[in-house]
Design an enzyme around this catalytic site. Structure first.
Site, PDB file in Angstrom:
ATOM      1  NE  ARG A  61      -3.260  -0.123   2.895  1.00 57.51           N
ATOM      2  CZ  ARG A  61      -3.748  -0.540   4.069  1.00 57.51           C
ATOM      3  NH1 ARG A  61      -3.607   0.219   5.161  1.00 57.51           N
ATOM      4  NH2 ARG A  61      -4.351  -1.710   4.158  1.00 57.51           N
ATOM      5  CG  HIS A  76      -0.951  -3.110   4.225  1.00 58.90           C
ATOM      6  ND1 HIS A  76      -1.253  -4.254   3.526  1.00 58.90           N
ATOM      7  CD2 HIS A  76      -1.778  -3.101   5.305  1.00 58.90           C
ATOM      8  CE1 HIS A  76      -2.227  -4.914   4.151  1.00 58.90           C
ATOM      9  NE2 HIS A  76      -2.554  -4.233   5.236  1.00 58.90           N
ATOM     10  CG  ASP A  87      -5.295  -6.321   4.777  1.00 65.53           C
ATOM     11  OD1 ASP A  87      -4.537  -6.604   5.715  1.00 65.53           O
ATOM     12  OD2 ASP A  87      -5.701  -5.163   4.542  1.00 65.53           O
ATOM     13  CD  GLU A 144      -7.087  -4.498  10.826  1.00 68.78           C
ATOM     14  OE1 GLU A 144      -7.482  -3.312  10.879  1.00 68.78           O
ATOM     15  OE2 GLU A 144      -6.153  -4.875  10.084  1.00 68.78           O
TER      16      GLU A 144
END
Length: 257
Positions: A96, A141, A148, A230
């Site tokens: 990311r 990320h 993910d 998460e």
């Protein structure tokens, strides 16, 4: 003179404390996951509108999963263990860019924009997303070894299509009611900003808990560690860029350093 010395000292201290700028070029160690293991499914949410912001995120020019080669190879190992058991991995987000992280921060600062709240954070205040650990100003990320992902039972069903503006259902709603993305039931949808998304939340029981543990066991065996808040979030142990954050766009070819 004393005031000037103090002021200069404060400026110097702030420069030392400030994070280093993100690196704008990809090193040769970054690869496209599809080239390493084409059997792993992709649903790159930030390259489309079905995410907690409700639009494509800055820096996602293409729906690709870019990772360090070591992370991609480790995912291939996990996939090889899961496929004989009737499952495949599906990635939602991989590398990311920092500009995307900054885009999230700008969105979080706009209290009026809650278009996706009903699905992604119905019970959590937008103003607390950073404090609650769902968002960060520096994301793992961006170091290229965090992913993910979820599990899909084989043979994979067709991916339902999200239509912007369609009625939203809370991400913690029962499996048959919330948005179906062809994954197995993990107790919540992806990017569900809710305590129920914590991997070992005691309220998630039965098959849903077993599914989370199946993913965790496969990823742990392949060398990843889970972020406990998460169920979908994993980082490669001993990642190669532990303190480097990148800002090249998600696209091919990768910008060379």
């Amino acid at each position: 003179m004393v005031r000037r010395i103090v002021a200069l000292s404060l400026i110097f201290t702030s420069l030392i404390a400030a994070p280093a700028p993100a690196v704008a070029a990809a090193p040769a160690t970054f690869v496209d996951l599809a080239a390493v293991d084409p059997t792993i499914l992709h649903d790159i949410r930030y390259a489309q509108a079905h995410n907690f912001v409700g639009r494509r995120i800055r820096g996602y020019l293409e729906p690709r999963c870019l990772l360090t080669r070591r992370a991609a190879s480790a995912l291939k190992t996990a996939q090889a263990a899961l496929r004989p058991r009737g499952y495949t991995l599906k990635v939602y987000d991989c590398y990311r860019p920092q500009r995307a992280v900054n885009d999230f921060a700008a969105w979080a600062g706009n209290a009026a924009d809650n278009r996706m709240k009903r699905e992604f954070y119905p019970r959590v205040a937008k103003s607390t997303l950073f404090a609650d650990g769902y968002l960060a100003h520096r994301s793992g990320h961006s170091r290229g070894s965090t992913v993910d992902l979820t599990l899909v039972r084989l043979p994979a069903a067709a991916e339902p299509r999200y239509v912007p503006g369609q009625p939203l259902v809370p991400c913690y709603a029962p499996y048959g009611r919330r948005f179906r993305d062809n994954s197995i039931d993990m107790g919540t949808g992806y990017d569900c900003f809710d305590p129920l998304a914590a991997t070992l939340d005691p309220r998630v029981t039965g098959a849903r808990r077993a599914n989370r543990l199946l993913l965790r066991d496969a990823m742990t065996a392949a060398g990843f560690s889970n972020y406990s808040h998460e169920w979908w979030h994993y980082t490669l142990d001993g990642e190669p860029y532990r303190s480097t954050y990148f800002d090249f766009p998600v696209a091919r070819p990768l910008p060379a350093g």
